[in-house]
Design a protein around this motif. Structure first.
Motif, short mmCIF file in Angstrom:
data_model
loop_
_atom_site.label_atom_id
_atom_site.label_comp_id
_atom_site.label_asym_id
_atom_site.label_seq_id
_atom_site.Cartn_x
_atom_site.Cartn_y
_atom_site.Cartn_z
N SER A 218 70.83 53.74 -22.62
CA SER A 218 71.60 54.58 -23.40
C SER A 218 71.21 55.96 -23.10
N ILE A 219 69.81 56.23 -23.09
CA ILE A 219 69.51 57.38 -22.72
C ILE A 219 69.81 58.21 -21.29
N TYR A 220 69.78 56.98 -20.55
CA TYR A 220 69.85 57.48 -19.18
C TYR A 220 71.36 57.79 -19.09
N GLN A 221 72.30 56.80 -19.50
CA GLN A 221 73.77 57.13 -19.44
C GLN A 221 73.98 58.40 -19.77
N GLY A 222 73.51 58.86 -20.90
CA GLY A 222 73.87 60.34 -21.67
C GLY A 222 73.29 61.47 -21.04
N GLN A 223 71.85 61.13 -20.69
CA GLN A 223 71.19 62.51 -20.19
C GLN A 223 71.19 62.73 -18.71
N LEU A 224 71.27 61.78 -17.97
CA LEU A 224 71.25 61.97 -16.68
C LEU A 224 72.47 61.58 -15.73
N ASN A 225 73.20 60.37 -16.18
CA ASN A 225 74.37 59.84 -15.49
C ASN A 225 75.64 60.81 -15.99
N TRP A 226 75.71 61.51 -17.26
CA TRP A 226 76.77 61.97 -17.77
C TRP A 226 77.36 63.12 -16.77
N VAL A 227 76.45 64.13 -16.29
CA VAL A 227 77.04 64.94 -15.34
C VAL A 227 77.46 64.43 -14.18
N ASN A 228 77.17 63.47 -13.59
CA ASN A 228 77.74 62.85 -12.54
C ASN A 228 78.94 62.34 -12.73
N TRP A 229 79.53 61.72 -13.76
CA TRP A 229 80.94 61.36 -13.84
C TRP A 229 81.70 62.51 -14.08
N GLY A 230 81.29 63.59 -14.39
CA GLY A 230 82.12 64.98 -14.69
C GLY A 230 82.70 65.16 -13.03
N ALA A 231 81.99 64.69 -12.05
CA ALA A 231 82.16 64.94 -10.62
C ALA A 231 83.09 63.90 -10.05
N LEU A 232 83.63 62.99 -10.82
CA LEU A 232 84.40 62.00 -10.30
C LEU A 232 85.61 62.32 -9.46
N GLY A 233 86.32 63.54 -9.73
CA GLY A 233 87.16 63.72 -9.10
C GLY A 233 86.90 64.20 -7.40
N HIS A 234 85.68 64.89 -7.35
CA HIS A 234 85.29 65.25 -6.17
C HIS A 234 84.87 63.94 -5.38
N CYS A 235 84.16 62.92 -5.91
CA CYS A 235 84.31 61.66 -5.32
C CYS A 235 85.39 61.07 -4.72
N VAL A 236 86.45 61.00 -5.74
CA VAL A 236 87.66 60.65 -5.16
C VAL A 236 88.39 61.30 -4.13
N GLN A 237 88.10 62.48 -4.05
CA GLN A 237 88.98 63.43 -2.97
C GLN A 237 88.01 63.33 -1.78
N THR A 238 86.73 63.20 -1.68
CA THR A 238 85.96 63.10 -0.60
C THR A 238 85.25 61.94 -0.06
N GLY A 239 85.40 60.85 -1.23
CA GLY A 239 84.61 59.53 -0.80
C GLY A 239 82.96 59.71 -0.67
N THR A 240 82.67 60.79 -1.16
CA THR A 240 81.01 60.85 -1.16
C THR A 240 80.52 61.19 -2.83
N ASN A 241 79.37 60.59 -2.94
CA ASN A 241 78.95 60.83 -4.21
C ASN A 241 78.54 62.00 -4.92
N ALA A 242 78.43 61.88 -6.26
CA ALA A 242 78.52 63.14 -7.08
C ALA A 242 76.98 63.79 -6.91
N ILE A 243 75.91 62.72 -7.05
CA ILE A 243 74.57 63.30 -6.79
C ILE A 243 74.28 64.29 -5.63
N GLU A 244 74.77 63.64 -4.71
CA GLU A 244 74.58 64.61 -3.61
C GLU A 244 75.34 66.00 -3.43
N HIS A 245 76.51 65.99 -3.92
CA HIS A 245 77.47 67.00 -4.32
C HIS A 245 76.77 67.94 -5.44
N LEU A 246 76.18 67.53 -6.23
CA LEU A 246 75.59 68.20 -7.47
C LEU A 246 74.41 68.74 -7.29
#
Length: 369
Positions: free
Chosen positions: A132-160
């Motif tokens: 639960s901590i991981y989802q909210g503390q680390l993974n939270w910001v990654n999912w905010g970049a889902l649009g970038h992932c869908v547009q480019t096919g690349t993952n959010a962590i490398e992008h951010l």
């Protein structure tokens, strides 16, 4: 770190077929409920779903459940004093979570745990606190970049963050610890269903590749006294695994070694196990990992993947959303049975069978060719 060795025999669980029937009935009722509610209301409920996940993550971070009981109510004021939270804000948070059965508000400002909320306790046998901590503390910001992932096919962590996923996670001790503990939580949840349906006793030595702190291997060895183990992971994780095995009384039966599975894997096992490893990587990277195993596995050995298998179109399954998590956080993906078969063939393996469990994951068994 909590021990994962809690059994000496295979867990007794309901039959897989019965659980699948119940799951289908639940899915049908969920679908009917959505169809009976006006579409805008359904969408509002879906779109505000992140309010719940973030609330759970914050409650987990403060360790609120550790100071609570399922039998006796505790006031939010007392819990705030014990956790360092603001009393009014914590009360509002707990009141909201009481509407989704995490807490039960007995009287104004006084709460007790529900069975669901109890799984947020650190010492719960199937604790989900660190996930639960991981989802909210680390993974939270990654999912905010889902649009970038869908547009480019690349993952959010490398992008951010400008680095590969596991480089980013392992690059900070606190991040790595939260991630590793979160994965221990997930492993504990999935272990019983796997142990109930797959027999590991015929093997002499099981190598857990990318096995983290050793939760899976500990549980297997606990119910198969004649089997030895090899745990292989990155150096910083392997050190924690050694302590884990010693604490569980299994140090003499397990060899812990460290390195990257892209460079190679240890020899000496007749079963090579990977739990939720291959789904983290692209086809090319996955083939490389399995090809390294192929160099050492004996012809009578088995490659065992514990993974989600994406079902056909129209079948509701968690793997279809977990696949988006792979898109957001890794270079990998969830795969169908045919996709696993093709992937294994390129690495020198033949897919023998897929053993379903009452959980979400299956055991995918393959032999070298």
């Amino acid at each position: 770190m909590q021990s994962t060795v809690t059994m000496s025999a295979k867990p007794k669980l309901p039959p897989v077929a019965a659980v699948r029937v119940i799951s289908k009935i639940r899915d049908v009722f969920s679908s009917l409920t959505r169809k009976m509610v006006p579409p805008p209301v359904v969408l509002i409920e879906m779109l505000s779903g992140f309010w719940i996940s973030q609330s759970l993550s914050v409650v987990a971070k403060f360790g609120v459940a550790d100071h609570m009981s399922e039998t006796q109510a505790t006031s939010a004021k007392v819990l705030a004093e014990k956790t360092g939270a603001n009393a009014d804000a914590l009360y509002r948070l707990m009141r909201a979570l009481s509407t989704v059965d995490i807490f039960r508000e007995e009287r104004v400002g006084e709460f007790r745990l529900t069975p669901i909320g109890a799984a947020l306790k650190t010492d719960h046998p199937q604790s989900m606190r660190y996930f639960s901590i991981y989802q909210g503390q680390l993974n939270w910001v990654n999912w905010g970049a889902l649009g970038h992932c869908v547009q480019t096919g690349t993952n959010a962590i490398e992008h951010l963050h400008g680095m590969k996923s596991f480089e980013y996670i392992s690059g900070d001790k606190e991040r790595a610890d939260i991630f590793d503990r979160g994965m221990v939580n997930v492993s504990a949840m999935e272990l019983d269903p796997v142990l109930a349906v797959y027999d590991f006793s015929p093997f002499k030595t099981i190598a857990d590749i990318g096995g983290g702190y050793g939760a899976v291997l500990c549980a297997i060895l606990a119910i198969t006294p004649g089997v030895k183990g090899i745990l292989y992971d990155l150096p910083q994780t392997a050190d924690g695994a050694r302590q884990h095995f010693e604490a569980a009384g299994l140090g003499a039966r397990v060899e812990v070694s460290s390195g990257s599975f892209f460079d190679g894997v240890p020899a000496g096992a007749d079963a090579y196990l990977m739990k939720h490893i291959i789904h983290d990587w692209s086809d090319e990277e996955s083939i490389r990992i399995m090809a390294n195993i192929r160099q050492h596995i004996p012809m009578n050995g088995k490659l065992l993947l514990i993974e989600h298998v994406v079902p056909p179109p129209g079948v509701v399954h968690f793997s279809k959303f977990l696949d988006l998590e792979m898109l957001v956080a890794t270079t990998g993906r969830e795969r169908t049975e045919d996709e696993y078969r093709a992937l294994m063939a390129k690495a020198g393996f033949r897919l023998n069978r897929i053993v379903p469990t009452i959980g979400l994951a299956s055991v995918i068994e393959a032999s070298p060719v």
